[in-house]
Motif scaffolding. Structure first.
Motif, PDB file in Angstrom:
ATOM      1  N   ILE A 183       0.835  -1.198   0.000  1.00  0.00           N
ATOM      2  CA  ILE A 183       0.000   0.000   0.000  1.00  0.00           C
ATOM      3  C   ILE A 183       0.873   1.253   0.000  1.00  0.00           C
ATOM      4  CG2 ILE A 183      -1.718   1.293   1.309  1.00  0.00           C
ATOM      5  CD1 ILE A 183      -2.780  -1.200  -0.115  1.00  0.00           C
ATOM      6  N   ALA A 184       1.956   1.226   0.782  1.00  0.00           N
ATOM      7  CA  ALA A 184       2.859   2.380   0.839  1.00  0.00           C
ATOM      8  C   ALA A 184       3.500   2.655  -0.518  1.00  0.00           C
ATOM      9  CB  ALA A 184       3.939   2.140   1.890  1.00  0.00           C
ATOM     10  N   LEU A 185       3.749   1.616  -1.295  1.00  0.00           N
ATOM     11  CA  LEU A 185       4.380   1.792  -2.600  1.00  0.00           C
ATOM     12  C   LEU A 185       3.387   2.176  -3.689  1.00  0.00           C
ATOM     13  CD1 LEU A 185       6.860  -1.247  -2.556  1.00  0.00           C
ATOM     14  CD2 LEU A 185       7.401   1.164  -2.227  1.00  0.00           C
ATOM     15  N   THR A 186       2.099   1.946  -3.462  1.00  0.00           N
ATOM     16  CA  THR A 186       1.097   2.254  -4.487  1.00  0.00           C
ATOM     17  C   THR A 186       0.387   3.586  -4.257  1.00  0.00           C
ATOM     18  OG1 THR A 186      -0.510   0.923  -3.243  1.00  0.00           O
ATOM     19  CG2 THR A 186       0.652  -0.155  -5.041  1.00  0.00           C
ATOM     20  N   LEU A 187       0.550   4.201  -3.079  1.00  0.00           N
ATOM     21  CA  LEU A 187      -0.078   5.499  -2.809  1.00  0.00           C
ATOM     22  C   LEU A 187       0.750   6.601  -3.451  1.00  0.00           C
ATOM     23  CD1 LEU A 187      -1.365   5.392   0.886  1.00  0.00           C
ATOM     24  CD2 LEU A 187      -2.704   5.881  -1.147  1.00  0.00           C
ATOM     25  N   ASN A 246       7.414   3.727  -5.345  1.00  0.00           N
ATOM     26  CA  ASN A 246       6.966   5.065  -4.985  1.00  0.00           C
ATOM     27  C   ASN A 246       8.187   5.870  -4.546  1.00  0.00           C
ATOM     28  OD1 ASN A 246       5.719   7.369  -4.101  1.00  0.00           O
ATOM     29  ND2 ASN A 246       4.454   6.378  -2.545  1.00  0.00           N
ATOM     30  N   PRO A 247       8.575   6.899  -5.302  1.00  0.00           N
ATOM     31  CA  PRO A 247       9.765   7.682  -4.933  1.00  0.00           C
ATOM     32  C   PRO A 247       9.604   8.439  -3.628  1.00  0.00           C
ATOM     33  CG  PRO A 247       8.572   8.741  -6.735  1.00  0.00           C
ATOM     34  CD  PRO A 247       7.943   7.398  -6.539  1.00  0.00           C
ATOM     35  N   ASP A 248       8.362   8.606  -3.157  1.00  0.00           N
ATOM     36  CA  ASP A 248       8.116   9.344  -1.917  1.00  0.00           C
ATOM     37  C   ASP A 248       7.875   8.419  -0.725  1.00  0.00           C
ATOM     38  OD1 ASP A 248       8.315  11.835  -3.186  1.00  0.00           O
ATOM     39  OD2 ASP A 248       6.245  11.692  -3.876  1.00  0.00           O
ATOM     40  N   CYS A 249       8.303   7.156  -0.831  1.00  0.00           N
ATOM     41  CA  CYS A 249       8.167   6.210   0.269  1.00  0.00           C
ATOM     42  C   CYS A 249       9.497   6.136   1.025  1.00  0.00           C
ATOM     43  CB  CYS A 249       7.772   4.831  -0.248  1.00  0.00           C
ATOM     44  SG  CYS A 249       7.569   3.592   1.060  1.00  0.00           S
ATOM     45  N   GLU A 251       8.618  15.019  12.425  1.00  0.00           N
ATOM     46  CA  GLU A 251       8.643  16.482  12.378  1.00  0.00           C
ATOM     47  C   GLU A 251       9.431  16.987  11.183  1.00  0.00           C
ATOM     48  OE1 GLU A 251       7.736  19.513  14.856  1.00  0.00           O
ATOM     49  OE2 GLU A 251       6.201  18.141  14.125  1.00  0.00           O
ATOM     50  N   LEU A 252      10.536  16.300  10.859  1.00  0.00           N
ATOM     51  CA  LEU A 252      11.374  16.725   9.737  1.00  0.00           C
ATOM     52  C   LEU A 252      10.746  16.360   8.394  1.00  0.00           C
ATOM     53  CD1 LEU A 252      14.871  15.659  11.137  1.00  0.00           C
ATOM     54  CD2 LEU A 252      13.936  17.970  11.034  1.00  0.00           C
ATOM     55  N   LEU A 253      10.171  15.143   8.309  1.00  0.00           N
ATOM     56  CA  LEU A 253       9.653  14.653   7.020  1.00  0.00           C
ATOM     57  C   LEU A 253       8.233  15.113   6.745  1.00  0.00           C
ATOM     58  CD1 LEU A 253      10.293  12.829   4.577  1.00  0.00           C
ATOM     59  CD2 LEU A 253       9.386  10.904   5.892  1.00  0.00           C
ATOM     60  N   LYS A 254       7.408  15.229   7.811  1.00  0.00           N
ATOM     61  CA  LYS A 254       5.985  15.573   7.674  1.00  0.00           C
ATOM     62  C   LYS A 254       5.283  14.653   6.662  1.00  0.00           C
ATOM     63  CE  LYS A 254       6.176  20.373   9.177  1.00  0.00           C
ATOM     64  NZ  LYS A 254       7.471  20.198   9.877  1.00  0.00           N
ATOM     65  N   PRO A 255       5.207  13.348   6.966  1.00  0.00           N
ATOM     66  CA  PRO A 255       4.587  12.405   6.022  1.00  0.00           C
ATOM     67  C   PRO A 255       3.079  12.563   5.972  1.00  0.00           C
ATOM     68  CG  PRO A 255       5.125  11.288   8.062  1.00  0.00           C
ATOM     69  CD  PRO A 255       5.653  12.690   8.200  1.00  0.00           C
ATOM     70  N   ASP A 256       2.498  12.112   4.854  1.00  0.00           N
ATOM     71  CA  ASP A 256       1.042  12.079   4.703  1.00  0.00           C
ATOM     72  C   ASP A 256       0.448  10.774   5.232  1.00  0.00           C
ATOM     73  OD1 ASP A 256       0.933  14.582   3.278  1.00  0.00           O
ATOM     74  OD2 ASP A 256       1.751  13.515   1.548  1.00  0.00           O
ATOM     75  N   PHE A 257       1.296   9.769   5.394  1.00  0.00           N
ATOM     76  CA  PHE A 257       0.819   8.438   5.777  1.00  0.00           C
ATOM     77  C   PHE A 257       1.921   7.754   6.574  1.00  0.00           C
ATOM     78  CE2 PHE A 257       0.026   3.869   4.478  1.00  0.00           C
ATOM     79  CZ  PHE A 257      -1.136   3.724   5.210  1.00  0.00           C
ATOM     80  N   LEU A 258       1.567   7.151   7.717  1.00  0.00           N
ATOM     81  CA  LEU A 258       2.552   6.543   8.611  1.00  0.00           C
ATOM     82  C   LEU A 258       2.172   5.089   8.885  1.00  0.00           C
ATOM     83  CD1 LEU A 258       5.014   6.849  10.522  1.00  0.00           C
ATOM     84  CD2 LEU A 258       3.419   7.613  12.301  1.00  0.00           C
TER      85      LEU A 258
END
Length: 457
Positions: free
Chosen positions: A113-117, A145-148, A164-171
């Motif tokens: 899922i992390a690689l397909t979002l 996913n380049p943003d994973c 805090e540094l990365l501010k991810p959309d999904f954890l």
């Protein structure tokens, strides 16, 4: 130096006691109380705190009609099975717990899922694997996913610093039992640590609107390890089921604050990851070259999805004094009830017979609409007469031997027709007011088990 405060916690249910107890008064288990240190640092230092936060706004009561509510759009993951089980997609700010047996595919599903979002920044935190091990598993999948981002860490304070540094959309947290907070002096996986780490992640998810997925271990009984409060704290609880030695996996939901708890997803485990099964009825029906006795097909519902499933039974004379009653995938008490109905109302002598019942495909079913298929399977094995492979069944059996109506019979008939069945046996009370002329499949209406027996056998 402040005095260290300790308390005793039940490792089975999470109940707390100021002293050791031999038997837990909450869950009744013996020798489950373990002493844990509960002394924390000063308040405000040990939990998630957004950067730049100043004074916290005080909440005041509001009238419910004055509460402003805007429905948030769900995130579509691209995995139709997971989206269905979640109720239509991932809700922003939700906390989801997924559990299952070791090797069942929990980490594979979450990494997939992390690689397909696409278009989302993903942080995959693992306390069990190194970054190199995660990369090896990701290379086997056909998506990227380049943003994973991946992080191998178990300390929650270190994780929140990177957040805090990365501010991810999904954890994604793999797994909650490996995390530890430095403000709770106990081992990782203990009641105190699991509860504290989950509370910190829940606060983070609600304040930032970031969806968080937690992977959880299970006990030898199959329930999620840790205190029961873990399941109460999260928004959604998913259970990954199936034999890890077989191909197919089943994803169920036992709690969902944002959707139904009756949905089901089916996956096929491959070398390159998990594949969603679009039509599970086809894989749940065994391809046979010859007609066998003791086999009947039943039409059931899992949430909004109709499924056709194969019921297998074996009835043979008891070799020993006490006949065996063994059920796999079906409620054993309901099987005993149906056997009593067949003996009392149908005149079948089953008191000296061993009865074995199996639901094909590794499914666990509890739909009463399968009663008619179970009875047909038992009669077929007892009489040593096969049921035609062109017939399926949908009906509930009462204690009087009557065939009762089941819900959404139209969906069950349509699914049977789609898979090429020629006939379906249903209760005559279920099709009242239903236009049967629009179906090509022949609908056989019965009101009692005797009528079904005369028509089929």
């Amino acid at each position: 130096m402040a005095k260290i405060k300790t308390s005793f916690f039940c490792q089975n249910c999470g109940a707390q006691s100021p002293k050791w107890l031999g038997k837990c008064p909450s869950c009744g288990q013996w020798n489950t109380y373990v002493e844990e240190i509960i002394q924390k640092e000063e308040s405000g230092k040990g939990t998630w705190k957004p950067s730049g936060s100043g004074t916290k706004k005080t909440n005041t009561p509001k009238k419910i009609k004055e509460v402003n509510y805007e429905e948030q759009a769900r995130w579509v993951t691209g995995d139709p099975e997971l989206d269905r089980v979640l109720g239509g997609g991932i809700v922003p700010g939700s906390l989801v717990l997924i559990g299952g047996e070791p090797g069942i595919g929990k980490s594979t599903l979450m990494l997939q899922i992390a690689l397909t979002l696409s278009g989302k920044t993903i942080l995959y935190v693992s306390g069990e694997e190194s970054e190199a091990q995660i990369k090896m598993r990701a290379d086997r999948m056909a998506v990227s996913n380049p943003d994973c981002y991946v992080l191998s860490e178990t300390n929650t304070q270190q994780i929140f610093q990177q957040v805090e540094l990365l501010k991810p959309d999904f954890l994604v947290i793999d797994s909650i039992q490996t995390l530890n907070s430095q403000y709770v002096e106990s081992a990782a996986g203990s009641v105190s640590q699991v509860r504290e780490c989950t509370a910190e992640l829940m606060k983070f998810a609600k304040e930032t609107g970031t969806p968080v997925f937690l992977i959880g271990h299970v006990t030898k009984e199959g329930s999620i390890a840790g205190p029961k409060v873990l399941e109460h704290m999260v928004d959604t609880v998913l259970q990954f089921e199936g034999d890890r030695h077989l191909t197919y996996r089943i994803l169920r939901t036992s709690k969902n604050r944002f959707g139904s708890t009756h949905e089901l997803g089916i996956y096929e485990m491959r070398v390159d990851g998990l594949r969603s099964v679009a039509n599970p009825s086809e894989i749940l029906l065994t391809q046979r070259e010859e007609v066998l006795n003791g086999v009947a097909i039943g039409a059931m519902l899992e949430g909004n999805r109709p499924l056709l499933i194969e019921i297998q039974s074996l009835v043979s004379p008891a070799t020993y004094g006490t006949p065996q009653r063994t059920s796999t995938g079906h409620d054993a008490k309901r099987l005993n009830m149906l056997l009593a109905v067949l003996e009392k109302r149908g005149g079948m002598r089953l008191g000296n017979q061993d009865v074995f019942l199996n639901v094909a495909g590794g499914m666990r079913v509890d739909d009463p609409g399968l009663d008619l298929a179970v009875c047909a399977s038992l009669i077929s094995s007892y009489e040593d007469t096969p049921v035609s492979e062109q017939i399926c069944f949908a009906g509930e059996v009462g204690l009087g031997g009557e065939v009762r109506a089941v819900s959404r019979i139209e969906n069950r008939i349509s699914e049977a027709e789609k898979l090429g069945f020629k006939k379906i046996v249903v209760s005559k009370y279920a099709v009242k007011g239903l236009d049967l002329s629009k179906f090509k499949i022949k609908v056989i209406q019965v009101s009692k088990l005797e009528e079904m027996y005369q028509l089929i056998f």
